[in-house]
Structures are given as C-alpha cells and as structure tokens.
Design an enzyme around this catalytic site. Structure first.
Site, PDB file in Angstrom:
ATOM      1  N   ASP A 189       0.844  -1.189   0.000  1.00 38.55           N
ATOM      2  CA  ASP A 189       0.000   0.000   0.000  1.00 38.55           C
ATOM      3  C   ASP A 189       0.882   1.243   0.000  1.00 38.55           C
ATOM      4  OD1 ASP A 189      -2.329   1.570   0.339  1.00 38.55           O
ATOM      5  OD2 ASP A 189      -3.224   0.018   1.596  1.00 38.55           O
TER       6      ASP A 189
ATOM      7  N   ASP B 262      -3.121   4.585  -2.418  1.00 35.34           N
ATOM      8  CA  ASP B 262      -4.170   5.108  -1.539  1.00 35.34           C
ATOM      9  C   ASP B 262      -4.667   6.470  -2.039  1.00 35.34           C
ATOM     10  OD1 ASP B 262      -5.560   4.958   1.121  1.00 35.34           O
ATOM     11  OD2 ASP B 262      -4.407   6.797   1.463  1.00 35.34           O
TER      12      ASP B 262
ATOM     13  N   GLU C  42      -6.876   3.541  -5.597  1.00 35.51           N
ATOM     14  CA  GLU C  42      -8.102   3.859  -4.858  1.00 35.51           C
ATOM     15  C   GLU C  42      -8.562   5.224  -5.345  1.00 35.51           C
ATOM     16  OE1 GLU C  42      -9.743   4.249  -0.280  1.00 35.51           O
ATOM     17  OE2 GLU C  42      -7.754   4.991  -0.777  1.00 35.51           O
TER      18      GLU C  42
ATOM     19  N   HIS D 189     -10.795  -2.683   4.563  1.00 37.03           N
ATOM     20  CA  HIS D 189     -10.555  -2.189   5.917  1.00 37.03           C
ATOM     21  C   HIS D 189     -11.273  -0.881   6.215  1.00 37.03           C
ATOM     22  CE1 HIS D 189      -7.923  -0.046   3.248  1.00 37.03           C
ATOM     23  NE2 HIS D 189      -7.741   0.880   4.176  1.00 37.03           N
ATOM     24  N   ASP D 190     -11.856  -0.232   5.201  1.00 40.46           N
ATOM     25  CA  ASP D 190     -12.554   1.043   5.395  1.00 40.46           C
ATOM     26  C   ASP D 190     -14.063   0.908   5.356  1.00 40.46           C
ATOM     27  OD1 ASP D 190     -10.422   2.771   5.776  1.00 40.46           O
ATOM     28  OD2 ASP D 190     -10.162   3.195   3.645  1.00 40.46           O
TER      29      ASP D 190
END
Length: 557
Positions: free
Chosen positions: A102, A203, A256, A330-331
């Site tokens: 990431d 990200d 993302e 995870h979000d």
C-alpha cells in the site's frame, strides 16, 4: 486492439487483503504482526490466492492506523523488522503468492522527516507541502473541510502559514506539483520492487490533483471536485508508471479512486494509457447512505446497487478498462452485515454476495475473514471503538442533537472498525488471534471462526469453487458482460459471453422466493450447472426459473 494479454491474465488473479494489525499476533502484544502472517502461510496456501495486498506496516505514529507514514522505507517495529518482511515475501513466493504493498502518496505523517525539516525552515522541504498564509481577514486559506471532520487547514508550527490536511491533522498533504515529490514517490516504489514486491495499491491517489491556486468552495459537492479526479492525475500516473512500476510488465497496480467517474476510470485502466492495471471505485458502497450521508443509514437501494455496478462493468468492458471487484475492505463495514442477512441466512447470503461480485469482469479482491463469513462486531459502547473517523463522527452526531444511543447506532452500522476486528481463528476468548486482550475485541468468534469453517462450514469451500471457476473458465476471466433484469426487485443477474458461449449468473439477494423470465435465446436450451448454493439439477431451461431465498445459480450454455 490493446486489450493486452496482461489484462486477460489479470482476469485469472485472486487478490486477498490482509490488515496486518488484525491478522495474527505472534508476540502476544495484542497487535498482529509480520511473523504472525508467516505462521499462517499454510492457511493462505490453502486459500489458493495469487497475491496479498497488505495494508501499510511502515513506520507510523498510527494516528490513522498506518496511513500516516513517517518512513516509507522501514517496517514499524510493532509489526516486525525488515528481516521479517524479507522472510515473509520469500516464503510467500515459495507458495506462488505475490505481494502487493500500500503506497500512501497523497499525504505523509507530520512526524515524517520531510515535514519536520519543513517546520525547521528548510525551503526545499517546505515545497513538499501546501503551505498557505491566512486570508487578509485572518481566516483560513480556504474553507475546505477535512474528510475526518473539521477544517482542512492546521497551523504550520509558529509561522504565519497553515498546511493542508484533507484527512487527519497529522496527515499533511504532499504537493504533487513539485517534481521532487513525484521523484520521491517513484524512488519509494522502486525500493520495494527491488525487494520482490509485485503489486502496488495507491491510496486515495486521485485527490493528488489539486490546483496550484486553491480557492474557496461553495458547497461540499463542488468542494470535492476542486481536488478530486482532476485531469492532472492522469499525468502524475503516467509519469509514476514510466519511472517505476511500468518498467516491469508483470506488476499489478490498483488505484483507490475516490468519487471518480466512468470516463476517468476508463482512462486510468486502458492498457494503452500506461497508468494503472485497475481501480477501486466506491459508488456501489454508498447505496445505504441517506442523502449521501454515511452516518445516516437506510436499507440499501438494491436497484441503485445493480445500476452502479453494471454501469461501470459495461463501460469498462466496451472501452478495454478493468475493474477491481470487491465488497469488503478495511474502510468498510462487513458486506455480509450490510447487504446480506447474517441472522437468518448467513451462509446463503455470503454465498450470494460472493457469486454476484466474483463472476463479474475484473479482478476479485477478498478481505480477510470474508471467506469464513465474518460479520460486524456487536459493540455496546463507544469506548469499544478505536477508529479516529468513528470517534470524531460520534462527537459530531452528539453535537448535532443525536442522543448517545442514536449516535452509537450510527457508528455501529458504518464504523471502519467493523472490518478491522481480529481474524477469528478459533472459538477462544480472543478468537485465537492472541493470548492477550487484542487492540479491538472480537464478539462472535464462538459462532464464526476458521477452525469450525474448515471442519464443517460451507463458505470457505464455496469460495474455492468460485476461485477455480475464475482460473479455468474463459467466459469468466476473459468474457464480456451483459446485465439482465435491471428492474427486478430481488435478483441480480448477468450474462458473460465469449465466442458463441454464454454463462448465466443469477442471484436472489433476499429471503423471499422469487422468479425470473430467462432471455428468449436461453429458453428451452441445454445447459450445465457450474455452481449452486442449493441442490439444483438443470439440464435444460424452461421459460421461467424459480429461485429460493438467497439462491445463487451459475449456468453454462
């Protein structure tokens, strides 16, 4: 036509997401770590995945659980050492599993040396950030709001300047207009490439595209457009691609992309543009937001969910773009708790969600615990939560007049901590994740855990069947897509087609019986059942098909 061979190969990949803090605790400090992941490689091999995306484990103050990076080149000691990482990547490679890291390049931690040097007066590093004076009337440089609540500007030391932070005040936005920032990003990617990393997830990358002149916004929607998904993002990606990961055709990348458009999604992922392999979009995960407000929940809008998924699917198919397919990360709260019925049909609705998403055109991402049907935790008080966004939202909800019970109910539905609870390995007090109280507590490990699932469960094995289909069936990894039954209130269905062959995917998203009328060309046709979560035997279709509660059915013609 550059619908490259690499894209066809992407269609056969299965990517598994590990949130290292919550996977397995090897040293009994309540936090997951790299050695814990090494100890679970036999499980990861059993999963039959191709690549693991790891959330950040770099040096960080952990104000946003590792997305506030203070050193992009070092492993945070709470997760282990560089030796641990090198052993992990070597052992995963022995099992034909690649690693995706990431990269958080929109911002860095305010404790990063870049920011600290800027604070100390170093003009070179001050240009790494958006530093602006206050307005003549003493107000902030702009009226922008942080995505975590409050103003997006904070005082830059004891100077007269402010620095921009679209997220937490400890996450200072990097100024991508500065070539030195772009070169630093490429250098970081190349460092990890030399360690054997074969994938990169970027990200919130499309919020790097701010103008050099920052102006006040007129409303929240327009404000987002001032810095999100702007044309310059394509330029940044092309440059990063050329300077780093694009030098290896085997590397897989995913961006993302917050609030992106179909048009931009095509540009980001068309092979001829040399930007990214694929992107994450989130529109389909906002269909239970009332009036666009995450914390104001409503039953999910099923027709809207289908429309959003299929709009992207069809457009990217027609223009040679590529989708990352996912329900969970995870979000997000656990999809099973949002779009399924974990109380009455946990197994069947988990299978329906998996079937509907994973057989679309793209590359599926599976989030840890999804393959055993994990659900949101049953927390009873706000002190059970750790997530900075959730804790801020709770205070804002109270300030807006909600009762503590109402505010907690909102957090319970949408908190990012819902997916961050420890992986449930067994039914022990701490779910076999640790021998000590973990950083977040599990709540239903007695009912849902790996040991029980592997012994007698029906979800893990079902995922294995889906994975096998993706790897072996060209209709799935290579085929086109045609949505069906757009207005059906219960059924999500579509056809995958390639070279005169057709595959029909039918999923009932509700606990009531229903039926569909098959497309004319598929009526009275010989077919083969490739997958079902009920005992179904169909060798020839009729005009109509009845579906059980949460039934998934895959037919090949």
């Amino acid at each position: 036509m550059e619908n490259s061979a690499n894209q066809l190969n992407l269609g056969q990949k299965i990517i598994y997401q590990i949130y290292p803090r919550s996977f397995y605790d090897s040293n009994q400090d309540g936090v997951g770590d790299l050695r814990g992941i090494i100890q679970k490689i036999s499980y990861l091999k059993q999963l039959k995945i191709d690549m693991i995306w790891f959330n950040p484990f770099f040096v960080s103050p952990q104000n946003d659980n590792g997305y506030d990076i203070a050193d992009y080149y070092q492993i945070d000691p709470q997760f282990g050492t560089m030796d641990d990482f090198e052993e992990l990547i070597a052992k995963l490679h022995e099992n034909q599993i690649d690693v995706m890291l990431d990269m958080v390049f929109n911002h860095c931690s305010t404790s990063h040396p870049w920011f600290q040097k800027a604070l100390a007066g170093d003009r070179y590093y001050q240009k790494f950030f958006y530093l602006r004076p206050s307005k003549k009337d003493g107000s902030l440089p702009t009226n922008w709001q942080s995505k975590f609540g409050g103003p997006a500007w904070a005082k830059f030391g004891d100077s007269d300047w402010y620095y921009l932070h679209l997220y937490d005040p400890t996450q200072a936005d990097l100024d991508w207009h500065n070539p030195a920032v772009r070169q630093a990003a490429a250098k970081i990617v190349n460092f990890w490439r030399q360690k054997g990393v074969k994938g990169f997830r970027f990200d919130v990358f499309n919020v790097t595209g701010k103008d050099q002149q920052l102006v006040n916004s007129t409303d929240p929607l327009q404000e987002k457009k001032l810095y999100t998904d702007t044309p310059v993002v394509h330029q940044y990606l092309k440059e990063l691609n050329q300077a780093s990961f694009g030098q290896d055709s085997q590397i897989i990348t995913v961006g993302e992309m917050s609030s992106t458009t179909i048009k931009n999604s095509i540009k980001y992922t068309q092979p001829k543009n040399h930007e990214l392999s694929m992107i994450f979009t989130f529109h389909h995960l906002k269909v239970d937001y009332r009036n666009g407000n995450k914390w104001d929940s409503m039953p999910f809008n099923f027709l809207k969910l289908k429309q959003l998924l299929f709009d992207w699917q069809v457009a990217l198919d027609q223009h040679h773009g590529w989708n990352a397919l996912f329900w969970n990360n995870h979000d997000q709260p656990r999809a099973l708790s949002r779009f399924g019925d974990p109380q009455n049909y946990r197994i069947k609705s988990a299978q329906v969600l998996a079937t509907a998403m994973q057989l679309m055109r793209g590359t599926p991402f599976i989030y840890q615990g999804e393959e055993i049907g994990m659900t949101d935790p049953d927390y009873q008080k706000i002190s059970d939560y750790e997530d900075v966004e959730s804790l801020n939202a709770y205070q804002e909800l109270l300030a807006a007049g909600k009762t503590p019970a109402e505010a907690l109910a909102a957090i319970k539905k949408k908190s990012r901590d819902n997916s961050r609870t420890p992986m449930q390995w067994n039914a022990d007090q701490y779910a076999g994740f640790s021998k000590v109280s973990p950083w977040l507590k599990p709540t239903n490990q007695k009912q849902i855990n790996v040991t029980a699932e592997l012994a007698t469960g029906q979800i893990f094995n079902y995922y294995q069947q889906l994975f096998q289909l993706r790897k072996t069936e060209p209709l799935i990894y290579q085929g086109h897509i045609q949505p069906l039954w757009a207005d059906h209130p219960q059924v999500m269905g579509y056809m995958r087609y390639l070279n005169q062959q057709q595959l029909l995917v039918i999923t009932n998203f509700y606990g009531q019986l229903t039926q569909v009328t098959l497309p004319q060309q598929l009526q009275q046709q010989a077919c083969q059942v490739l997958l079902t979560n009920y005992r179904r035997q169909i060798s020839q279709t009729s005009a109509r098909l009845k579906l059980q509660s949460y039934e998934a059915l895959v037919l090949k013609f």
